[in-house]
Design an enzyme around this catalytic site. Structure first.
Site, PDB file in Angstrom:
ATOM      1  N   SER A 148       0.591  -0.269  -9.133  1.00 45.94           N
ATOM      2  CA  SER A 148       1.292   0.133  -7.857  1.00 45.94           C
ATOM      3  C   SER A 148       2.419   0.609  -8.285  1.00 45.94           C
ATOM      4  CB  SER A 148       1.288  -1.030  -7.230  1.00 45.94           C
ATOM      5  OG  SER A 148       2.142  -0.779  -5.927  1.00 45.94           O
ATOM      6  N   TYR A 161       3.975  -9.144  -5.751  1.00 46.33           N
ATOM      7  CA  TYR A 161       3.098  -8.156  -6.047  1.00 46.33           C
ATOM      8  C   TYR A 161       3.646  -7.242  -7.281  1.00 46.33           C
ATOM      9  CZ  TYR A 161      -0.467  -4.407  -5.094  1.00 46.33           C
ATOM     10  OH  TYR A 161      -1.387  -3.512  -5.018  1.00 46.33           O
ATOM     11  N   LYS A 165       2.235  -6.183 -10.844  1.00 45.70           N
ATOM     12  CA  LYS A 165       1.508  -4.745 -11.410  1.00 45.70           C
ATOM     13  C   LYS A 165       2.413  -4.394 -12.646  1.00 45.70           C
ATOM     14  CE  LYS A 165      -1.967  -4.719  -8.422  1.00 45.70           C
ATOM     15  NZ  LYS A 165      -3.301  -4.288  -9.058  1.00 45.70           N
ATOM     16  N   TYR A 201      -1.738  -1.401   9.834  1.00 40.05           N
ATOM     17  CA  TYR A 201      -0.208  -1.230  10.570  1.00 40.05           C
ATOM     18  C   TYR A 201       0.256   0.109  10.622  1.00 40.05           C
ATOM     19  CZ  TYR A 201       1.826  -1.046   5.707  1.00 40.05           C
ATOM     20  OH  TYR A 201       2.265  -0.536   4.779  1.00 40.05           O
TER      21      TYR A 201
END
Length: 255
Positions: A148, A161, A165, A201
């Site tokens: 990511s 996160y 990654k 979203y």
């Protein structure tokens, strides 16, 4: 259908949605037999497999919950059971680690158990699935980790996160060097914002979506197929001379 991956066997974790689904469908179109890894959404995995079979491809579902003790061993046991008809020798050519757990918390609000779960799914599971899978992976094979942009661009609200990654990227470099003598390439693909089910979203907020798109050099947000095309290149013979790389797949986000 092309023949870029004819007679190859590919296995993709998190293959029932988003980038994973686009990847297994692309692999199948390119001629590979595909194991569709998933954890919970059986309906989506079954639908993915059925679509591939209907189009003349070869696919089967591999259900394993990741991030729990013993997940790597169960993953391969399930692969053998589910893929017996398609992959009787249990060997594979391509392993894509796409399954991931998200986290949307800054450090002050990050629960310890959430951090542990993110690391368990995003780092520990790929590492030990790969460890147990090395005897199955044919020489000249491919390992592709889905990373990511959060690993390289500051994103305080994605702390856990991004950390996970970044660890996956380091795993990529180390493993590429380790497996190079076997002709196995190992790379990370690093997307930015991609319009998957996790991006609802943005679909619901046109102003926010426009703000995000304005950060992208190519002027739009990514689609799963954009990333799957890069993965397919790395998986093919055309990508044979690329290894140990973290490839930006963000359309030039935050340049």
């Amino acid at each position: 259908m092309s023949a870029a991956l004819q007679d190859k066997v590919a296995l993709v974790t998190g293959g029932s949605h988003g980038i994973g689904r686009a990847t297994v469908e692309r692999f199948a179109r390119d001629g590979a037999t595909v194991g569709v890894g998933y954890g919970h959404d059986e309906e989506a995995a079954r639908d993915t497999v059925e679509r591939i079979l209907k189009d003349g491809g070869r696919a089967f579902a591999v259900r394993t919950e990741l991030g729990v003790p013993g997940d790597a061993a169960r993953f391969w046991e399930t692969f053998d059971e589910a893929g017996r008809e398609f992959v009787p020798d249990g060997k594979i050519d391509i392993l894509v680690h796409n399954a991931a757990k998200g986290s949307f918390a800054r450090l002050a609000d990050l629960p310890e158990d959430e951090f542990d779960q993110v690391i368990a799914v995003n780092v520990k599971a790929p590492l030990f699935i790969t460890k147990l899978g090395l005897p199955r992976l044919r020489d000249g094979g491919r390992i592709i980790n889905i990373s990511s942009l959060a690993a390289t661009v500051g994103s305080p609200e994605l702390l856990a996160y991004g950390v996970s990654k970044a660890a996956l990227n380091t795993f990529t470099l180390d493993l590429a060097l380790d497996l190079g003598p076997r002709g196995i390439t190992v790379n990370s693909v690093s997307p930015g914002v991609v319009m998957t089910r996790n991006s609802q979203y943005l679909r619901d907020n046109a102003e926010l979506a426009a703000q995000q798109a304005a950060r992208v050099a190519l002027g739009r947000l990514g689609e799963p197929e954009d990333v799957a095309s890069i993965i397919a290149f790395l998986a093919s013979d055309e990508g044979r001379w690329v290894t140990g790389q973290v490839i930006d797949a963000s359309g030039g986000t935050a340049l």
